[in-house]
Design an enzyme around this catalytic site. Sequence first.
Site, mmCIF file in Angstrom:
data_model
loop_
_atom_site.group_PDB
_atom_site.id
_atom_site.type_symbol
_atom_site.label_atom_id
_atom_site.label_comp_id
_atom_site.label_asym_id
_atom_site.label_seq_id
_atom_site.Cartn_x
_atom_site.Cartn_y
_atom_site.Cartn_z
ATOM 1 N N SER A 113 0.831 -1.198 0.000
ATOM 2 C CA SER A 113 0.000 0.000 0.000
ATOM 3 C C SER A 113 0.872 1.256 0.000
ATOM 4 C CB SER A 113 -0.969 -0.044 1.181
ATOM 5 O OG SER A 113 -0.271 -0.199 2.407
ATOM 6 N N ASP A 165 3.475 11.859 9.503
ATOM 7 C CA ASP A 165 2.104 12.254 9.828
ATOM 8 C C ASP A 165 1.447 11.308 10.830
ATOM 9 O OD1 ASP A 165 1.787 9.997 8.304
ATOM 10 O OD2 ASP A 165 0.807 10.994 6.620
ATOM 11 N N HIS A 185 2.757 7.458 7.885
ATOM 12 C CA HIS A 185 3.750 7.247 6.831
ATOM 13 C C HIS A 185 5.158 7.546 7.338
ATOM 14 C CE1 HIS A 185 -0.108 8.006 4.685
ATOM 15 N NE2 HIS A 185 0.277 6.864 4.134
#
Length: 223
Positions: free
Chosen positions: A14, A183, A186
């Site tokens: 992902s 964040d 990530h």
Amino acid sequence: MVGPRRPHFVLFGSSIVEYSFNQEGWGAILADIYARKADIFLRGYAGWNSRHAVEVLDQVFPKDEPVQPSLVIVYFGGNDSVSPHPRGLSSHVPLSEYVENMRKIAIHLKSLSEKTRIIFLTTPPVNEAQMLEILGVEDRTNERCQKYADACVRMCQEMGIKAINLCAAFKQQHDWSTSCFTDGIHLSAVGSKIMAKEILKVIKEAHDWKPSLHWESLPTEFA
């Protein structure tokens, strides 16, 4: 296709995979280390969960290709582990289905070639406060990340697949919650370095992989 032919490494997952070629990302680190030794292919899809991955296995990894990957590094779990939405409007996948999806991915990859090696990466932890401050979301918890990570590791042990428990690896860094993320989810440069280090360690210590895929063992092209 260009030559000479080198080993093919595929990163499949992902957003943590899709963004891995950003500056100082873990995919970029691997590409730099394996320059003139192996070709690294990026198959990263932000927002995807293991359910999406199962649906495209035959397209991303066709069994009839004459050249199969030497190594596939798989990351799914972060999006699977988000909190379920009452109307199903989230990427949440129940833990039992997640495990079975990862098992299906493993079975498919194992069928590609006797020499295709596999590493599964678990979901890392998250910084819940940073995630709320920057992204305005609170749909991920470290408790749930740990459950999905542990389940992935157990499945890999059952199937004889090498796994990296990123929850455990990140938490060895004393300031992991403030240094490893951009964040809260990530990876920062620090987080990427941890991931690359763990991957290289697994490859180096994979003495049952013949031939070795460690960068020091591979020939340098046109040297």
